[in-house]
Design a protein around this motif. Structure first.
Motif, PDB file in Angstrom:
ATOM      1  N   LEU A 197       0.815  -1.210   0.000  1.00  0.00           N
ATOM      2  CA  LEU A 197       0.000   0.000   0.000  1.00  0.00           C
ATOM      3  C   LEU A 197       0.855   1.270   0.000  1.00  0.00           C
ATOM      4  N   GLU A 198       1.814   1.333   0.905  1.00  0.00           N
ATOM      5  CA  GLU A 198       2.599   2.563   1.055  1.00  0.00           C
ATOM      6  C   GLU A 198       3.399   2.883  -0.202  1.00  0.00           C
ATOM      7  N   VAL A 199       4.012   1.869  -0.784  1.00  0.00           N
ATOM      8  CA  VAL A 199       4.822   2.087  -1.996  1.00  0.00           C
ATOM      9  C   VAL A 199       3.923   2.479  -3.168  1.00  0.00           C
ATOM     10  N   SER A 224      -2.130  -2.519  -3.578  1.00  0.00           N
ATOM     11  CA  SER A 224      -1.662  -1.569  -4.592  1.00  0.00           C
ATOM     12  C   SER A 224      -2.777  -0.608  -4.980  1.00  0.00           C
ATOM     13  N   ALA A 225      -3.969  -1.142  -5.191  1.00  0.00           N
ATOM     14  CA  ALA A 225      -5.103  -0.307  -5.569  1.00  0.00           C
ATOM     15  C   ALA A 225      -5.490   0.634  -4.431  1.00  0.00           C
ATOM     16  N   LEU A 226      -5.453   0.142  -3.188  1.00  0.00           N
ATOM     17  CA  LEU A 226      -5.834   0.972  -2.049  1.00  0.00           C
ATOM     18  C   LEU A 226      -4.790   2.055  -1.780  1.00  0.00           C
ATOM     19  N   GLY A 227      -3.532   1.764  -2.070  1.00  0.00           N
ATOM     20  CA  GLY A 227      -2.499   2.787  -1.956  1.00  0.00           C
ATOM     21  C   GLY A 227      -2.738   3.914  -2.937  1.00  0.00           C
ATOM     22  N   ALA A 228      -3.116   3.551  -4.167  1.00  0.00           N
ATOM     23  CA  ALA A 228      -3.442   4.563  -5.169  1.00  0.00           C
ATOM     24  C   ALA A 228      -4.644   5.389  -4.734  1.00  0.00           C
ATOM     25  N   LEU A 229      -5.653   4.717  -4.191  1.00  0.00           N
ATOM     26  CA  LEU A 229      -6.849   5.417  -3.712  1.00  0.00           C
ATOM     27  C   LEU A 229      -6.493   6.428  -2.627  1.00  0.00           C
ATOM     28  N   ALA A 230      -5.630   6.036  -1.712  1.00  0.00           N
ATOM     29  CA  ALA A 230      -5.265   6.926  -0.609  1.00  0.00           C
ATOM     30  C   ALA A 230      -4.667   8.234  -1.121  1.00  0.00           C
ATOM     31  N   THR A 231      -3.792   8.119  -2.113  1.00  0.00           N
ATOM     32  CA  THR A 231      -3.185   9.330  -2.676  1.00  0.00           C
ATOM     33  C   THR A 231      -4.203  10.160  -3.435  1.00  0.00           C
ATOM     34  N   HIS A 235      -5.489  14.102  -2.549  1.00  0.00           N
ATOM     35  CA  HIS A 235      -5.460  15.232  -3.481  1.00  0.00           C
ATOM     36  C   HIS A 235      -6.845  15.525  -4.074  1.00  0.00           C
ATOM     37  N   ARG A 236      -7.857  14.817  -3.558  1.00  0.00           N
ATOM     38  CA  ARG A 236      -9.236  14.989  -4.024  1.00  0.00           C
ATOM     39  C   ARG A 236      -9.330  14.797  -5.540  1.00  0.00           C
ATOM     40  N   ARG A 237      -8.711  13.716  -6.006  1.00  0.00           N
ATOM     41  CA  ARG A 237      -8.679  13.421  -7.438  1.00  0.00           C
ATOM     42  C   ARG A 237      -9.355  12.091  -7.764  1.00  0.00           C
ATOM     43  N   GLU A 238     -10.091  11.497  -6.807  1.00  0.00           N
ATOM     44  CA  GLU A 238     -10.650  10.164  -7.026  1.00  0.00           C
ATOM     45  C   GLU A 238     -11.908  10.160  -7.886  1.00  0.00           C
ATOM     46  N   ASP A 239     -12.594  11.275  -8.007  1.00  0.00           N
ATOM     47  CA  ASP A 239     -13.837  11.308  -8.775  1.00  0.00           C
ATOM     48  C   ASP A 239     -13.581  10.998 -10.247  1.00  0.00           C
TER      49      ASP A 239
END
Length: 314
Positions: A197-199, A224-231, A235-239
């Motif tokens: 997740l962190e990487v 891996s997917a959840l790490g991407a989601l966290a970032t 940055h409020r870019r998930e929409d």
């Protein structure tokens, strides 16, 4: 007097015989067999569930399982395997860090006569393992690609890979082969997330920093997917971004229930572990076992999530 001496000698002889018989019986009692297990990391709940499933079968047979965590370091894993060989294991359940660089450990197992059951991630040198049990990782990638193509007519895709982990590489390959030849689906960025997740969060940070345009993220596994989601959330870019993982983990399903991710191609660590342990015992009992056993994955999305337990593994 002679009769007394004879009686004393006979009594000593009887005691000696009884004593010898007692020692012999203790030596014939079956000792518990020692099994070893090593996983690329324990920084993923998947491997905790996998280990527990193996342990349940092993301990249920009155035997002992010892396990090691190399923390994504193949050299360390090779050393830990040698340590377990020295401790006297007869069977090793192996999930390699690097499918190629694990070769020295495989050679050490062969020299020591240790049976190797390869689980979840295949090794390159298959001739040194007795049986391979894994999810059909290629098909897991195919399922993600098929769902994505049903969701959107075109996509710019970020892939979070880990080239030396065969399970993740095969998943990515299944995805790539499915979209191959269709110019509406393009890979715009590939990064290495180590399956953690962190990487993977840092990989997504690099994607955003470089200004890459994308609307789909494929993680090689759920962390891996959840790490991407966290970032993306930071940055409020998930929409408007479809996020796919592969595992079917409770954490991913919780995010799926909230609508933050799109789908996961699920596998069952409980099944993999139980089947691997059962195959090991069959082999030890002289039965024939499969050289390879692929377990079919299945897709979990928001539409069918209610059919699965959100807080547990399958």
């Amino acid at each position: 007097m002679k009769r007394c001496v004879l009686a004393a000698g006979l009594a000593f002889f009887i005691i000696a015989v009884i004593g010898c018989s007692f020692v012999d019986r203790s030596e014939t009692v079956d000792k518990p067999r020692l099994f070893g297990a090593t996983y690329m990391t324990r920084n993923n709940p998947f491997f905790d569930v996998l280990n527990d499933a193996i342990a349940q079968v092993v301990e249920g047979n009155g035997d002992i399982l010892i396990s090691r965590d190399p923390c994504q370091d193949q050299e360390k894993q090779n050393g830990q395997i040698q340590e377990m060989i020295d401790e006297g294991i007869g069977v090793l359940f192996l999930n390699p860090v690097d499918w190629e660089q694990v070769r020295p450990a495989l050679l050490a197992c062969k020299e020591a006569g240790v049976v190797v059951i390869n689980i979840d991630t295949v090794v390159k040198d298959r001739e040194y393992v007795t049986s391979i049990i894994e999810t059909d990782n290629y098909q897991a990638g195919v399922l993600c690609a098929q769902d994505m193509m049903e969701q959107v007519d075109e996509a710019e895709i970020v892939v979070i890979d880990c080239p030396w982990q065969a399970s993740i590489s095969n998943r990515i390959q299944g995805f790539l082969d499915t979209i191959d030849g269709d110019d509406n689906y393009r890979i715009v960025y590939t990064g290495t997330g180590y399956g953690e997740l962190e990487v993977s969060a840092k990989v997504m940070q690099e994607v955003l920093s470089e200004g890459v345009s994308f609307n789909v993220v494929l993680g090689g596994n759920d962390p891996s997917a959840l790490g991407a989601l966290a970032t993306l959330q930071q940055h409020r870019r998930e929409d408007g971004v479809l996020i796919y993982g592969i595992d079917g983990s409770p954490d991913f399903k919780a995010m799926l229930k909230l609508g933050y991710v799109t789908g996961t191609s699920a596998q069952s660590p409980e099944t993999i572990g139980r089947v691997a342990a059962e195959i090991a015992y069959k082999y030890l009992n002289g039965e024939e076992v499969p050289e390879y056993l692929g377990i079919e994955p299945y897709m979990i999305t928001g539409e069918n999530l209610d059919q699965y337990e959100v807080n547990g593994w399958q």
